[in-house]
Design an enzyme around this catalytic site. Structure first.
Site, PDB file in Angstrom:
ATOM      1  N   CYS A  12      -6.510   1.074  -1.930  1.00 30.76           N
ATOM      2  CA  CYS A  12      -7.264   0.838  -0.703  1.00 30.76           C
ATOM      3  C   CYS A  12      -8.771   0.906  -0.985  1.00 30.76           C
ATOM      4  O   CYS A  12      -9.303   0.040  -1.658  1.00 30.76           O
ATOM      5  CB  CYS A  12      -6.831   1.812   0.390  1.00 30.76           C
ATOM      6  SG  CYS A  12      -7.331   1.273   2.052  1.00 30.76           S
ATOM      7  N   HIS A  25      -0.829   1.559   0.593  1.00 29.41           N
ATOM      8  CA  HIS A  25      -0.572   2.998   0.523  1.00 29.41           C
ATOM      9  C   HIS A  25       0.941   3.222   0.433  1.00 29.41           C
ATOM     10  O   HIS A  25       1.733   2.421   0.914  1.00 29.41           O
ATOM     11  CB  HIS A  25      -1.092   3.699   1.778  1.00 29.41           C
ATOM     12  CG  HIS A  25      -2.571   3.791   1.874  1.00 29.41           C
ATOM     13  ND1 HIS A  25      -3.324   4.592   1.050  1.00 29.41           N
ATOM     14  CD2 HIS A  25      -3.447   3.177   2.718  1.00 29.41           C
ATOM     15  CE1 HIS A  25      -4.597   4.484   1.386  1.00 29.41           C
ATOM     16  NE2 HIS A  25      -4.700   3.627   2.383  1.00 29.41           N
TER      17      HIS A  25
END
Length: 491
Positions: free
Chosen positions: A329, A436
């Site tokens: 991310c 994630h």
């Protein structure tokens, strides 16, 4: 009739409230109750994504899993995500509401009480039992007037309330008795029992302590819960990663850079649970010595993190680092050539040169991507099984030239898609993506670890569910009779 509420409050932050609520959710579910967790307000950058794309705290999502139900935004209607510089993004019912300075939020938070009660009422109308969690201490007297998460919730729901103290940090009598002394009489009468958490050694040695607490408080001690090692559940607070671990002589060590406003660091818990793998959190370039891989994690403020890396001397250290480098991310954004925030989405805006380790560029937009996501790995070691995870980001990253993608996304929420994500260097040493939860996927995790030279010392399958282990542990400490009375199965 609304469902009853059991509430767990603590003497301070990190005394074990979240794990105790998870255990109670599992124990209630085992008894056939339809149970849901609830936390009115949470402050954490460790977020989970619900099926409808809302954000809640990961600790609440773990509690929902313990209850055997899907998480919803009603379980954590207010989530505060610190961004640094005393500013936080406020998530209300799963969606970004405002980004506020601490003082501004304090002045507005009482307006959110209706949000709290509406969502708690909805859960009580749907389930047989709600197990609520407080935050920090309920007797921070300078903050109590604006309370919307602790005893105001307990009083509103007339909850059977448990007070938990952490004996491992010392001062258990001051913790518990001091908290009780500072509660208002109408609040104190809701306290049904005390729990002494994280006792090291034989609980029988604390018999006199139990007697003293009961005599001085007039409230029963429901249990002394022993310390439990290596539980492996998602942590709510970054305080959990403040203590680093050494590089191990055997096995492999993976370093995670402890960025300011680090987010979703529970991404790496599955790595830490593997035999022969040590995960250590670092904040100095010199700590890269002897590690097999370095991970740049998610972060709430990417441009500020980029400047921090430069100031700390990580730029040159990462360029010289011979092992694997991974970004998840915000970490993926940092690995690229450029990060741009023309609309000041992160606060002050700006434009920063990235680390230059992957041929990608990122621009921030005002629309936040929050989805449960399914993907396939495009690398041979990533396995054939679908990769399940989630996305939470406001950046849009594109590859430059003929750079290779790491993943193919095939589903976001209920919608089928076909979209490339991430990037991997030609030699496979450096890679990053937005997904994630990537390392919760066994084939992908084991494949990458083997690329690092990992050889498991024991079987890598058939591990005990940590929530069941926790629930059994708490049940032994409290006893079945106490639990049945708490859940109102007996009076």
């Amino acid at each position: 009739m609304p469902a009853p509420v059991v509430m767990v409050i603590g003497t301070a932050s990190s005394v074990g409230k979240s794990t105790l609520v998870a255990a109670l959710c599992r124990l209630a579910a085992r008894r056939g109750l339809r149970v849901a967790p609830f936390k009115a307000q949470n402050m954490s950058n460790n977020a989970a994504v619900t099926a409808d794309g809302g954000e809640i705290a990961r600790s609440t999502a773990v509690q929902a899993a313990a209850a055997g139900i899907a998480p919803t935004v009603a379980m954590n209607p207010i989530l505060i995500k610190p961004e640094g510089q005393r500013r936080s993004q406020i998530i209300v019912e799963g969606r970004p509401w405002q980004t506020l300075a601490a003082g501004d939020f304090w002045r507005r938070k009482t307006l959110l009480w209706e949000v709290v009660t509406r969502n708690l009422d909805a859960l009580r109308a749907t389930y047989d039992l709600v197990i609520a969690e407080g935050a920090g201490s309920p007797v921070e007297l300078n903050l109590k007037a604006g309370d919307i998460v602790n005893m105001r919730v307990a009083v509103y729901a007339q909850a059977r309330t448990l007070l938990v103290g952490d004996i491992d940090r010392g001062g258990i009598f001051a913790q518990l008795l001091g908290t009780l002394m500072l509660l208002d009489p109408t609040e104190r009468q809701l306290i049904q029992g005390l729990i002494v958490n994280r006792f090291r050694g034989d609980p029988a040695l604390f018999v006199d302590g139990v007697r003293i607490l009961e005599e001085r408080s007039g409230i029963p001690v429901l249990g002394v819960v022993p310390w439990i090692e290596d539980l492996g559940l998602a942590e709510e607070d970054a305080v959990a990663i403040e203590q680093s671990t050494p590089v191990m002589a055997q096995g492999i060590t993976i370093a995670v850079i402890r960025l300011p406003t680090i987010a979703n660091f529970d991404d790496f818990d599955p790595l830490a649970r593997e035999p022969g793998v040590t995960v250590r959190y670092i904040d100095r370039p010199g700590e890269l010595a002897g590690v097999a891989a370095v991970i740049i994690p998610g972060v709430k403020h990417t441009i500020a993190a980029r400047r921090w890396l430069r100031e700390r001397g990580f730029d040159e250290a990462l360029r010289r680092f011979p092992g694997a480098i991974v970004g998840i991310c915000g970490g993926y954004q940092l690995l690229g050539e450029r990060i741009s925030d023309p609309l000041a989405v992160e606060g002050n805006g700006g434009d920063e040169v990235g680390l230059g380790l992957l041929p990608v560029e990122t621009i921030f937009v005002t629309t936040k991507q929050t989805t449960q996501t399914v993907a396939h790995a495009r690398v041979p070691w990533g396995g054939q099984a679908p990769l399940h995870g989630y996305e939470i980001h406001m950046g849009r990253t594109h590859r430059i030239g003929a750079a290779s993608a790491l993943l193919t996304i095939i589903q976001r929420g209920a919608q089928a898609v076909l979209e490339e994500d991430g990037c991997i260097s030609p030699d496979g040493r450096v890679w990053g993506c937005y997904l994630h939860g990537l390392f919760t996927n066994d084939e992908f995790r084991h494949g990458w670890l083997r690329q690092l030279g990992w050889q498991p010392t024991t079987s890598v399958s058939g591990s005990v569910d940590p929530i069941n282990r926790l629930a059994d542990h708490v049940a032994r400490a409290l006893g079945e009779t106490v639990l049945d009375r708490l859940f109102r199965l007996t009076e």
